[in-house]
Design a protein around this motif. Structure first.
Motif, PDB file in Angstrom:
ATOM      1  N   LEU A 251       8.397 -10.553   8.374  1.00  0.00           N
ATOM      2  CA  LEU A 251       8.115  -9.205   7.892  1.00  0.00           C
ATOM      3  C   LEU A 251       7.082  -9.245   6.768  1.00  0.00           C
ATOM      4  CD1 LEU A 251       9.041  -6.159   8.048  1.00  0.00           C
ATOM      5  CD2 LEU A 251      10.635  -6.726   6.200  1.00  0.00           C
ATOM      6  N   THR A 252       7.275 -10.184   5.856  1.00  0.00           N
ATOM      7  CA  THR A 252       6.343 -10.359   4.735  1.00  0.00           C
ATOM      8  C   THR A 252       4.955 -10.764   5.221  1.00  0.00           C
ATOM      9  OG1 THR A 252       8.145 -10.994   3.261  1.00  0.00           O
ATOM     10  CG2 THR A 252       5.922 -11.633   2.611  1.00  0.00           C
ATOM     11  N   ASN A 253       4.905 -11.707   6.157  1.00  0.00           N
ATOM     12  CA  ASN A 253       3.616 -12.151   6.677  1.00  0.00           C
ATOM     13  C   ASN A 253       2.895 -11.022   7.408  1.00  0.00           C
ATOM     14  OD1 ASN A 253       3.911 -14.720   5.668  1.00  0.00           O
ATOM     15  ND2 ASN A 253       4.651 -15.608   7.574  1.00  0.00           N
ATOM     16  N   GLY A 254       3.655 -10.228   8.173  1.00  0.00           N
ATOM     17  CA  GLY A 254       3.043  -9.092   8.863  1.00  0.00           C
ATOM     18  C   GLY A 254       2.424  -8.120   7.885  1.00  0.00           C
ATOM     19  N   LEU A 255       3.090  -7.926   6.757  1.00  0.00           N
ATOM     20  CA  LEU A 255       2.586  -7.035   5.719  1.00  0.00           C
ATOM     21  C   LEU A 255       1.303  -7.573   5.105  1.00  0.00           C
ATOM     22  CD1 LEU A 255       3.187  -4.568   3.816  1.00  0.00           C
ATOM     23  CD2 LEU A 255       4.416  -6.176   2.360  1.00  0.00           C
ATOM     24  N   ARG A 256       1.248  -8.861   4.864  1.00  0.00           N
ATOM     25  CA  ARG A 256       0.132  -9.453   4.123  1.00  0.00           C
ATOM     26  C   ARG A 256      -1.022  -9.903   5.017  1.00  0.00           C
ATOM     27  NH1 ARG A 256       1.819 -11.341  -1.228  1.00  0.00           N
ATOM     28  NH2 ARG A 256       0.003 -12.692  -1.218  1.00  0.00           N
TER      29      ARG A 256
ATOM     30  N   GLY B 277       6.256  -5.104   9.600  1.00  0.00           N
ATOM     31  CA  GLY B 277       5.544  -5.340   8.346  1.00  0.00           C
ATOM     32  C   GLY B 277       4.136  -4.785   8.387  1.00  0.00           C
ATOM     33  N   LYS B 278       3.450  -4.988   9.515  1.00  0.00           N
ATOM     34  CA  LYS B 278       2.083  -4.478   9.664  1.00  0.00           C
ATOM     35  C   LYS B 278       2.049  -2.965   9.562  1.00  0.00           C
ATOM     36  CE  LYS B 278      -2.307  -4.493  10.733  1.00  0.00           C
ATOM     37  NZ  LYS B 278      -3.325  -4.946   9.749  1.00  0.00           N
ATOM     38  N   CYS B 279       3.074  -2.289  10.079  1.00  0.00           N
ATOM     39  CA  CYS B 279       3.114  -0.824  10.038  1.00  0.00           C
ATOM     40  C   CYS B 279       3.235  -0.297   8.612  1.00  0.00           C
ATOM     41  CB  CYS B 279       4.271  -0.306  10.884  1.00  0.00           C
ATOM     42  SG  CYS B 279       4.026  -0.496  12.669  1.00  0.00           S
ATOM     43  N   PHE B 280       3.873  -1.081   7.732  1.00  0.00           N
ATOM     44  CA  PHE B 280       4.021  -0.646   6.343  1.00  0.00           C
ATOM     45  C   PHE B 280       2.770  -0.913   5.512  1.00  0.00           C
ATOM     46  CE2 PHE B 280       8.604  -0.929   7.267  1.00  0.00           C
ATOM     47  CZ  PHE B 280       9.005   0.293   6.765  1.00  0.00           C
ATOM     48  N   ALA B 281       1.914  -1.818   5.977  1.00  0.00           N
ATOM     49  CA  ALA B 281       0.747  -2.218   5.181  1.00  0.00           C
ATOM     50  C   ALA B 281      -0.150  -1.047   4.784  1.00  0.00           C
ATOM     51  CB  ALA B 281      -0.054  -3.275   5.946  1.00  0.00           C
ATOM     52  N   PRO B 282      -0.481  -0.097   5.700  1.00  0.00           N
ATOM     53  CA  PRO B 282      -1.370   1.002   5.296  1.00  0.00           C
ATOM     54  C   PRO B 282      -0.801   1.860   4.168  1.00  0.00           C
ATOM     55  CG  PRO B 282      -1.237   0.854   7.685  1.00  0.00           C
ATOM     56  CD  PRO B 282      -0.182  -0.050   7.144  1.00  0.00           C
ATOM     57  N   LEU B 283       0.524   1.910   4.054  1.00  0.00           N
ATOM     58  CA  LEU B 283       1.140   2.713   3.005  1.00  0.00           C
ATOM     59  C   LEU B 283       0.913   2.112   1.626  1.00  0.00           C
ATOM     60  CD1 LEU B 283       4.573   3.494   4.717  1.00  0.00           C
ATOM     61  CD2 LEU B 283       2.525   4.924   4.669  1.00  0.00           C
ATOM     62  N   LEU B 284       0.633   0.810   1.603  1.00  0.00           N
ATOM     63  CA  LEU B 284       0.472   0.112   0.323  1.00  0.00           C
ATOM     64  C   LEU B 284      -0.938  -0.405   0.108  1.00  0.00           C
ATOM     65  CD1 LEU B 284       3.789  -1.930   0.473  1.00  0.00           C
ATOM     66  CD2 LEU B 284       3.360   0.103  -0.897  1.00  0.00           C
TER      67      LEU B 284
ATOM     68  N   ALA C  87      -2.096  -3.845  -4.684  1.00  0.00           N
ATOM     69  CA  ALA C  87      -1.764  -5.275  -4.609  1.00  0.00           C
ATOM     70  C   ALA C  87      -0.513  -5.607  -5.403  1.00  0.00           C
ATOM     71  CB  ALA C  87      -2.939  -6.107  -5.123  1.00  0.00           C
ATOM     72  N   SER C  88      -0.341  -4.972  -6.562  1.00  0.00           N
ATOM     73  CA  SER C  88       0.827  -5.298  -7.384  1.00  0.00           C
ATOM     74  C   SER C  88       2.116  -4.925  -6.661  1.00  0.00           C
ATOM     75  CB  SER C  88       0.752  -4.561  -8.724  1.00  0.00           C
ATOM     76  OG  SER C  88       0.743  -3.149  -8.527  1.00  0.00           O
ATOM     77  N   TRP C  89       2.091  -3.800  -5.950  1.00  0.00           N
ATOM     78  CA  TRP C  89       3.280  -3.396  -5.195  1.00  0.00           C
ATOM     79  C   TRP C  89       3.539  -4.352  -4.039  1.00  0.00           C
ATOM     80  CZ3 TRP C  89       7.226  -0.442  -6.258  1.00  0.00           C
ATOM     81  CH2 TRP C  89       7.083   0.537  -7.250  1.00  0.00           C
ATOM     82  N   MET C  90       2.472  -4.803  -3.391  1.00  0.00           N
ATOM     83  CA  MET C  90       2.643  -5.745  -2.295  1.00  0.00           C
ATOM     84  C   MET C  90       3.274  -7.039  -2.793  1.00  0.00           C
ATOM     85  SD  MET C  90      -0.080  -7.408   0.372  1.00  0.00           S
ATOM     86  CE  MET C  90      -0.708  -8.529  -0.863  1.00  0.00           C
TER      87      MET C  90
END
Length: 207
Positions: free
Chosen positions: A28-33, A171-178, A182-185
């Motif tokens: 999940l974390t990797n998908g986000l980043r 995780g990728k789906c949440f990325a555009p929201l953040l 960077a600090s929140w990520m």
């Protein structure tokens, strides 16, 4: 192994694979980043680790490791320490994080991502317990055990890939929201990794 028995095993394996454990939180974390493609390549590290564990279980060593309280605790707390280290490292990062998958991967190679997945999987003794406790229940008496373990192992690994895909895409789906935060990520990444460490720390020998 009959098709009916395999179908039941498949359902059980998918449910086990989808449970929110340490590797799934890392996915999940990797998908986000890092995006979907890089994160799925990194899952190869997890698959390699679980393949080794399944092979160990198939040759009978899994039962020995599962019976050893010392081995369980050493492996577990090494895994907890590694996840906690990654979590604290992410929390202490200062704004250099990126939500651009390609740009982020340039700063961290695919090999490094896969290595982290591998180490997290190896540091989870619960996997050995699952393979030791569940796989034998589906063995057909009177038939060679190794081919049956091979079928169940391959099925389980495919289930892991499916589960990883679910978490990576989430995780990728949440990325555009953040994006551009960077600090929140870093906080979310660190929090997820520390949560994974907590889940692993709470793991008991009861499979």
């Amino acid at each position: 192994m009959t098709f009916e028995a395999w179908s039941v095993f498949l359902a059980a394996a998918v449910l086990l694979c989808l449970s929110p454990g340490a590797n799934n939180l890392m996915a999940l974390t990797n998908g986000l980043r890092y995006g979907v493609l890089a994160s799925l390549v990194a899952v190869g590290g997890r698959i390699a680790a679980f393949a080794v564990m399944i092979a160990i279980t198939a040759v009978g060593l899994g039962a020995v490791l599962a019976a050893s309280e010392l081995a369980f605790q050493v492996i577990k707390w090494a895994g907890v320490a590694y996840l906690a280290y990654l979590g604290v490292k992410a929390l202490r990062s200062r704004g250099e994080a990126s939500f651009d998958g390609e740009a982020a991967v340039k700063a961290q190679s695919l090999g490094e991502l896969a290595r982290k997945e591998f180490l997290v999987a190896v540091g989870n003794p619960k996997a050995i317990l699952i393979f030791t406790a569940i796989f034998p229940q589906f063995l057909v008496p009177g038939e060679p055990a190794l081919p049956q373990f091979a079928v169940m192992g391959a099925t389980f690994l495919v289930g892991e890939v499916f589960a990883a895909l679910v978490y990576v895409v989430s995780g990728k789906c949440f990325a555009p929201l953040l994006r551009d935060r960077a600090s929140w990520m870093n906080r979310i990444t660190g929090g997820l990794l520390l949560a994974a460490a907590g889940l692993l720390a709470a793991a008991s020998r009861r499979a």
